[in-house]
Motif scaffolding. Structure first.
Motif, mmCIF file in Angstrom:
data_model
loop_
_atom_site.group_PDB
_atom_site.id
_atom_site.type_symbol
_atom_site.label_atom_id
_atom_site.label_comp_id
_atom_site.label_asym_id
_atom_site.label_seq_id
_atom_site.Cartn_x
_atom_site.Cartn_y
_atom_site.Cartn_z
ATOM 1 N N PHE A 109 0.825 -1.205 0.000
ATOM 2 C CA PHE A 109 0.000 0.000 0.000
ATOM 3 C C PHE A 109 0.859 1.254 0.000
ATOM 4 O O PHE A 109 0.480 2.265 -0.605
ATOM 5 C CB PHE A 109 -0.944 -0.027 1.208
ATOM 6 C CG PHE A 109 -2.095 -0.966 1.048
ATOM 7 C CD1 PHE A 109 -3.344 -0.492 0.702
ATOM 8 C CD2 PHE A 109 -1.935 -2.332 1.215
ATOM 9 C CE1 PHE A 109 -4.415 -1.354 0.534
ATOM 10 C CE2 PHE A 109 -2.986 -3.209 1.050
ATOM 11 C CZ PHE A 109 -4.235 -2.722 0.699
ATOM 12 N N LEU A 118 -3.856 5.331 -4.940
ATOM 13 C CA LEU A 118 -4.865 5.233 -3.899
ATOM 14 C C LEU A 118 -5.512 6.581 -3.605
ATOM 15 O O LEU A 118 -4.885 7.637 -3.715
ATOM 16 C CB LEU A 118 -4.247 4.685 -2.605
ATOM 17 C CG LEU A 118 -3.674 3.276 -2.658
ATOM 18 C CD1 LEU A 118 -3.069 2.906 -1.308
ATOM 19 C CD2 LEU A 118 -4.741 2.256 -3.067
ATOM 20 N N TYR A 140 -4.638 4.163 3.588
ATOM 21 C CA TYR A 140 -5.059 2.799 3.881
ATOM 22 C C TYR A 140 -5.184 2.623 5.388
ATOM 23 O O TYR A 140 -4.687 3.443 6.179
ATOM 24 C CB TYR A 140 -4.072 1.774 3.306
ATOM 25 C CG TYR A 140 -2.671 1.874 3.873
ATOM 26 C CD1 TYR A 140 -2.294 1.154 5.007
ATOM 27 C CD2 TYR A 140 -1.709 2.689 3.270
ATOM 28 C CE1 TYR A 140 -1.004 1.255 5.523
ATOM 29 C CE2 TYR A 140 -0.424 2.789 3.780
ATOM 30 C CZ TYR A 140 -0.071 2.064 4.909
ATOM 31 O OH TYR A 140 1.190 2.161 5.423
ATOM 32 N N PRO A 266 -4.257 -4.580 5.217
ATOM 33 C CA PRO A 266 -4.820 -3.247 4.989
ATOM 34 C C PRO A 266 -5.890 -3.235 3.897
ATOM 35 O O PRO A 266 -5.981 -4.149 3.066
ATOM 36 C CB PRO A 266 -3.604 -2.416 4.556
ATOM 37 C CG PRO A 266 -2.416 -3.202 4.991
ATOM 38 C CD PRO A 266 -2.829 -4.632 4.880
ATOM 39 N N GLY A 268 -7.631 -0.316 1.073
ATOM 40 C CA GLY A 268 -7.567 1.020 0.491
ATOM 41 C C GLY A 268 -8.471 1.108 -0.722
ATOM 42 O O GLY A 268 -8.917 0.085 -1.259
ATOM 43 N N VAL A 283 -15.173 0.192 3.356
ATOM 44 C CA VAL A 283 -14.034 0.372 4.260
ATOM 45 C C VAL A 283 -14.530 0.646 5.677
ATOM 46 O O VAL A 283 -14.017 0.082 6.652
ATOM 47 C CB VAL A 283 -13.121 1.504 3.763
ATOM 48 C CG1 VAL A 283 -12.060 1.846 4.806
ATOM 49 C CG2 VAL A 283 -12.462 1.113 2.445
#
Length: 345
Positions: A109, A118, A140, A266, A268, A283
């Protein structure tokens, strides 16, 4: 955009993680969080790229749809290595096809953030999370704590290995199994952490290779090999050991005395996403009380303190943690994987 800063929150995990079993945050109650009380969204479809086992990914989507039935989640599941290859290919063709990425390691990430892949997003319930898993720049957030440990077959091993150093003893020659860092993101991360660790390093990894471990594609086959006795001892993520032990398999876990590396799985949102609101809701759900209760039910250690821990899991402050500088791991991981290939081929 510069990502040269060090991720000190992750490096501080050994201290911050204690709060997971200590005090509950004031920002939300365990029974209700922003993700659980969210307003309905416009009907849409999002695509999730994930390294989660298919059954667990399906459970996650089903639980999310209890909160947001109007959002369809299409899942593409593969190992982290295969996922990153897919993302790289799509990036070259002009557009990443996924909205959300949920996979093993933070360095991946960090690289994506450095390449502007991202979208910045801070989850609605971020104050309830351990700060060690939250990217300070908001690209993230970790969704569970997944340590890598030593697993052993209790029918075949009388005295459990207590350290990573133990695995280099001659008694474990041809009796070991471990995942392939070309496939498993956690294994790639571990290779870099081990090489960075003074008490382990390349000398230890070379000695481990001399014991000729079987290299399996991923953590799942590793745990199965240990449970069935095909290989009596394995290097594997801890939740798989708990699951197999609960099912009656003769398998147990040892947390090495030098410390264990961990990944935080994680999540993202890709900058290319055209379904931003639904992706943000997904998320939010992952780190909400409901999402983290599901993580615990799936044998994961959670990233918040108000949802309990899996049955049979140790207290987090009883585990020695290897928490290296994330920027170092990010910059050395590719080289570490190449070193692994050369030693274990």
């Amino acid at each position: 955009m510069s990502r040269s800063r060090l991720t000190t929150a992750v490096a501080a995990f050994g201290i911050a993680v204690i709060t997971l079993t200590g005090c509950a945050p004031a920002s939300s109650e365990a029974g209700e969080s922003p993700a659980e009380t969210a307003d309905a969204l416009e009907p849409t479809t999002i695509t999730l790229y994930t390294s989660e086992p298919q059954e667990k990914a399906d459970e996650l989507v089903a639980a999310f749809n209890e909160v947001h039935p109007e959002v369809t989640v299409e899942v593409f599941r593969a190992g982290t290595g295969d996922l990153t290859t897919r993302v790289a290919t799509e990036q070259k063709t002009g557009k990443i096809q996924a909205d959300v990425f949920l996979a093993a390691d933070a360095p991946t990430f960090e690289n994506y953030a450095a390449d502007d892949l991202l979208r910045e997003y801070t989850p609605a319930d971020v104050d309830a999370l351990d700060p060690a898993v939250v990217d300070p720049e908001g690209f993230y957030v970790g969704t569970r704590i997944i340590p890598t440990v030593i697993a052993y077959n209790t029918d075949m091993v009388e005295k459990a290995p207590e350290s990573w150093a133990d695995l280099t003893d001659a008694e474990y020659a041809d009796r070991l199994v471990m995942p392939n860092p070309d496939v498993s993101g956690a294994a790639a991360y571990n290779a870099a952490v081990w090489l960075d660790e003074d008490q382990l390093g390349e000398e230890w990894l070379t000695a481990l290779a001399a014991n000729r471990p079987v290299i399996a594609d991923s953590n799942g086959p590793v745990s199965q090999a240990v449970a069935t006795g095909t290989q009596p001892v394995g290097i594997v993520v801890d939740y798989l050991v708990r699951e197999l032990a609960e099912q009656g398999s003769p398998i147990a876990v040892s947390y090495p005395s030098e410390g264990v590396p961990f990944v935080s799985q994680p999540v993202g949102i890709f900058a290319d996403s055209e379904n931003v609101e639904a992706s943000e809701a997904f998320v939010d759900f992952l780190v909400s009380a409901a999402g983290q209760k599901l993580a615990v039910e799936q044998s994961y250690l959670p990233v918040r303190s108000d949802v309990g821990t899996p049955e049979g899991a140790p207290e987090l402050d009883d585990i020695a943690i290897l928490a290296p500088d994330l920027e170092t791991i990010r910059s050395t991981q590719a080289g570490a994987v190449e070193t692994f290939r050369e030693l274990f081929q």
